[in-house]
Design a protein around this motif. Structure first.
Motif, PDB file in Angstrom:
ATOM      1  N   LEU A 220       0.730  -1.577  -0.051  1.00 59.16           N
ATOM      2  CA  LEU A 220       0.109  -0.114  -0.407  1.00 59.16           C
ATOM      3  C   LEU A 220       0.625   1.487   0.408  1.00 59.16           C
ATOM      4  CD1 LEU A 220      -2.945  -1.054   2.186  1.00 59.16           C
ATOM      5  CD2 LEU A 220      -3.130  -0.782   0.162  1.00 59.16           C
ATOM      6  N   SER A 221       1.800   0.970   0.462  1.00 54.98           N
ATOM      7  CA  SER A 221       2.773   2.311   0.984  1.00 54.98           C
ATOM      8  C   SER A 221       4.001   2.737  -0.516  1.00 54.98           C
ATOM      9  CB  SER A 221       3.428   2.364   1.839  1.00 54.98           C
ATOM     10  OG  SER A 221       4.753   1.125   0.933  1.00 54.98           O
ATOM     11  N   LEU A 222       3.871   2.098  -1.652  1.00 53.17           N
ATOM     12  CA  LEU A 222       3.919   1.299  -2.732  1.00 53.17           C
ATOM     13  C   LEU A 222       2.966   2.410  -3.692  1.00 53.17           C
ATOM     14  CD1 LEU A 222       5.548  -1.516  -3.595  1.00 53.17           C
ATOM     15  CD2 LEU A 222       7.242   0.772  -2.798  1.00 53.17           C
ATOM     16  N   MET A 223       1.446   2.615  -3.377  1.00 56.84           N
ATOM     17  CA  MET A 223       0.831   3.034  -4.228  1.00 56.84           C
ATOM     18  C   MET A 223       0.966   4.878  -4.437  1.00 56.84           C
ATOM     19  SD  MET A 223      -2.031   0.477  -4.027  1.00 56.84           S
ATOM     20  CE  MET A 223      -3.104   1.020  -4.826  1.00 56.84           C
ATOM     21  N   LYS A 224       0.379   5.305  -5.499  1.00 58.70           N
ATOM     22  CA  LYS A 224      -0.074   7.197  -5.384  1.00 58.70           C
ATOM     23  C   LYS A 224      -0.874   7.353  -4.834  1.00 58.70           C
ATOM     24  CE  LYS A 224       0.213   6.834 -10.197  1.00 58.70           C
ATOM     25  NZ  LYS A 224      -0.070   7.736 -11.140  1.00 58.70           N
ATOM     26  N   PRO A 225      -0.937   8.485  -2.967  1.00 58.23           N
ATOM     27  CA  PRO A 225      -2.112   8.839  -2.653  1.00 58.23           C
ATOM     28  C   PRO A 225      -2.979   9.539  -3.132  1.00 58.23           C
ATOM     29  CG  PRO A 225       0.855   9.898  -2.196  1.00 58.23           C
ATOM     30  CD  PRO A 225       0.727   9.204  -4.068  1.00 58.23           C
ATOM     31  N   SER A 226      -2.903   9.100  -4.301  1.00 63.10           N
ATOM     32  CA  SER A 226      -3.966   9.162  -5.053  1.00 63.10           C
ATOM     33  C   SER A 226      -4.898   8.360  -5.913  1.00 63.10           C
ATOM     34  CB  SER A 226      -3.777  10.186  -6.755  1.00 63.10           C
ATOM     35  OG  SER A 226      -2.929   9.791  -7.114  1.00 63.10           O
ATOM     36  N   ALA A 227      -4.123   7.330  -5.271  1.00 61.00           N
ATOM     37  CA  ALA A 227      -4.740   6.175  -6.019  1.00 61.00           C
ATOM     38  C   ALA A 227      -5.601   5.503  -5.355  1.00 61.00           C
ATOM     39  CB  ALA A 227      -3.265   4.952  -6.285  1.00 61.00           C
ATOM     40  N   ILE A 228      -6.202   4.132  -5.775  1.00 59.94           N
ATOM     41  CA  ILE A 228      -7.374   3.919  -5.505  1.00 59.94           C
ATOM     42  C   ILE A 228      -7.155   1.749  -5.466  1.00 59.94           C
ATOM     43  CG2 ILE A 228      -9.142   6.087  -5.962  1.00 59.94           C
ATOM     44  CD1 ILE A 228     -10.972   3.982  -7.675  1.00 59.94           C
ATOM     45  N   LEU A 229      -7.386   1.814  -4.467  1.00 58.62           N
ATOM     46  CA  LEU A 229      -7.636   0.144  -4.363  1.00 58.62           C
ATOM     47  C   LEU A 229      -9.545  -0.557  -4.880  1.00 58.62           C
ATOM     48  CD1 LEU A 229      -5.865  -2.363  -3.863  1.00 58.62           C
ATOM     49  CD2 LEU A 229      -6.828  -2.788  -1.597  1.00 58.62           C
ATOM     50  N   ILE A 230      -9.233  -1.426  -5.686  1.00 61.74           N
ATOM     51  CA  ILE A 230     -10.733  -2.321  -5.708  1.00 61.74           C
ATOM     52  C   ILE A 230      -9.918  -3.924  -5.575  1.00 61.74           C
ATOM     53  CG2 ILE A 230     -12.374  -2.529  -7.570  1.00 61.74           C
ATOM     54  CD1 ILE A 230     -12.105   0.176  -6.789  1.00 61.74           C
ATOM     55  N   ASN A 231     -11.006  -4.061  -4.317  1.00 62.17           N
ATOM     56  CA  ASN A 231     -11.373  -5.297  -4.229  1.00 62.17           C
ATOM     57  C   ASN A 231     -12.201  -6.069  -4.237  1.00 62.17           C
ATOM     58  OD1 ASN A 231     -10.319  -8.030  -3.383  1.00 62.17           O
ATOM     59  ND2 ASN A 231     -10.204  -7.904  -1.113  1.00 62.17           N
ATOM     60  N   THR A 232     -12.218  -7.615  -5.630  1.00 61.62           N
ATOM     61  CA  THR A 232     -13.327  -7.861  -6.137  1.00 61.62           C
ATOM     62  C   THR A 232     -12.947  -9.362  -6.222  1.00 61.62           C
ATOM     63  OG1 THR A 232     -13.217  -7.649  -8.413  1.00 61.62           O
ATOM     64  CG2 THR A 232     -14.944  -6.092  -6.878  1.00 61.62           C
ATOM     65  N   ALA A 233     -12.057  -9.976  -5.442  1.00 58.88           N
ATOM     66  CA  ALA A 233     -11.169 -11.118  -5.285  1.00 58.88           C
ATOM     67  C   ALA A 233     -11.868 -11.512  -4.041  1.00 58.88           C
ATOM     68  CB  ALA A 233     -10.005 -11.191  -5.630  1.00 58.88           C
ATOM     69  N   ARG A 234     -11.218 -11.483  -2.894  1.00 61.03           N
ATOM     70  CA  ARG A 234     -10.968 -12.305  -1.824  1.00 61.03           C
ATOM     71  C   ARG A 234     -10.815 -11.503  -1.069  1.00 61.03           C
ATOM     72  NH1 ARG A 234     -14.336 -14.949  -4.251  1.00 61.03           N
ATOM     73  NH2 ARG A 234     -14.199 -17.459  -4.235  1.00 61.03           N
ATOM     74  N   GLY A 235     -11.419 -11.316   0.274  1.00 60.47           N
ATOM     75  CA  GLY A 235     -10.975 -10.380   1.042  1.00 60.47           C
ATOM     76  C   GLY A 235      -9.254 -10.775   2.005  1.00 60.47           C
ATOM     77  N   PRO A 236      -9.497 -11.887   2.609  1.00 54.85           N
ATOM     78  CA  PRO A 236      -7.951 -11.562   2.826  1.00 54.85           C
ATOM     79  C   PRO A 236      -7.250 -11.960   2.014  1.00 54.85           C
ATOM     80  CG  PRO A 236      -9.864 -13.317   3.314  1.00 54.85           C
ATOM     81  CD  PRO A 236      -9.850 -13.065   1.956  1.00 54.85           C
ATOM     82  N   VAL A 237      -7.040 -11.401   0.644  1.00 55.08           N
ATOM     83  CA  VAL A 237      -5.916 -11.366   0.070  1.00 55.08           C
ATOM     84  C   VAL A 237      -5.567  -9.543   0.381  1.00 55.08           C
ATOM     85  CG1 VAL A 237      -5.796 -10.502  -2.655  1.00 55.08           C
ATOM     86  CG2 VAL A 237      -6.593 -12.071  -1.986  1.00 55.08           C
ATOM     87  N   VAL A 238      -5.855  -8.520   0.988  1.00 57.04           N
ATOM     88  CA  VAL A 238      -5.363  -8.193   1.523  1.00 57.04           C
ATOM     89  C   VAL A 238      -5.876  -8.028   3.113  1.00 57.04           C
ATOM     90  CG1 VAL A 238      -6.143  -4.984   1.336  1.00 57.04           C
ATOM     91  CG2 VAL A 238      -6.972  -6.076  -0.332  1.00 57.04           C
TER      92      VAL A 238
END
Length: 316
Positions: A220-238
């Protein structure tokens, strides 16, 4: 020798529709029982498995304590893409063949990805609230997908469909996959590069030992401060706690989440519920009328192919 198929929970179609599929795909001597309610517990699941040689289920956990009571079970047709809710180690030990329904929700899940992304970019929840409370568009300046860099983590069927739709929106598409995939319009890069360069990161990996916690504090720290994350896979992946902190601290801008560490309802102490800049859905990615109809057909085709000695969609 006749066999018994037990559909141990609802699979998104009516009993009449299930009977029609049974008549179309299965031999006359196959007995079928369709339970239109979910079992309360493993004990009730075990009771439903009695005398079943063929079993069909959706996404309710089917663990060894219930499955071991089904002495005659030889085949599971899982009306779902992922099989992490099934006691796969036990199935391997007992030579129970497991098939999934990969492909039924490619369009459904990928479309939800963009529903979440647009919902975040155009602040649709706030827009709805503004209209209902007599406000104007003040403070509701949005963003466009066109021109953004869209990162797809996992280039299976759903990931590829998501990449295709992203291109249609005018996005530059980056992809990350364990193995090389030759996909038109997708630049395959390593995960670190994808996270650093993407404006939107969409997750499409199965839940395995290797992918659990794939996106944590470091990622998460590698992502841009303006970036968004979408998770439609599996919860524990994050890593849930890490994501909640990243949203609270402004490490990333927002998150659209359809999957959690467990199935909804989500416990009130889940840290994401208190995190800002989130848009949630209660695991509806696969849940369209069209997808459930396709899923049921594949589930019955799986049983048919197994009975013919040519099992398809077999999971290792």
């Amino acid at each position: 020798m006749s066999q018994k198929l037990v559909i141990i929970e609802p699979i998104g179609i009516s009993a009449d529709e299930a009977q029609a599929l049974k008549e179309k795909y299965l031999p006359d001597d196959v007995e079928m029982v369709y339970y239109e309610t979910k079992a309360k517990d493993a004990e009730e699941q075990a009771a439903r498995l009695k005398d079943a040689s063929l079993v069909m289920l959706a996404n309710s956990p089917l663990r060894e304590d219930a499955l071991s009571k089904g002495q005659d079970v030889k085949f599971l047709s899982v009306a779902f893409t992922g099989v992490d809710h099934v006691a796969m180690d036990y199935c391997r030990e007992q030579n129970i063949v497991v098939s999934n329904c990969s492909g039924y929700a490619n369009e459904a899940v990928s479309e939800l990805v963009f529903g979440l992304a647009i919902g975040i970019y155009r602040k649709l929840a706030a827009c709805d609230e503004a209209v209902r409370s007599g406000k104007t568009r003040a403070g509701l300046l949005g963003l466009e997908l066109s021109g953004k860099t869209f990162g797809v983590v996992g280039l299976g069927a759903i990931g590829r469909q998501t990449a295709k739709v992203a291109q249609a929106f005018g996005c530059k598409v980056l992809g990350y996959n364990r193995s090389k995939k030759d996909i038109e319009g997708v630049e395959q890069v390593d995960l670190e590069t994808l996270l650093k360069e993407s404006d939107i990161v969409s997750l499409h990996v199965p839940l395995t030992a290797a992918t659990k916690g794939l996106i944590g504090e470091k990622e998460l720290s590698l992502m841009k401060p303006s970036a968004i994350l979408i998770n439609t896979a599996r919860g524990p992946v994050v890593d849930t706690a890490a994501l909640a902190k990243a949203l609270t601290d402004g490490t990333i801008a927002a998150a659209g989440i359809d999957v959690f560490d467990g199935e909804p309802p989500i416990p009130a102490d889940n840290p994401l519920l208190k995190a800002p800049h989130t848009l949630f859905a209660p695991h509806v990615g696969f849940a369209t009328k069209e997808a459930l109809a396709k899923r049921a057909v594949i589930a019955f085709e799986n049983v048919s192919k197994y009975l013919q000695g040519q099992p398809q969609n077999v999971m290792g």
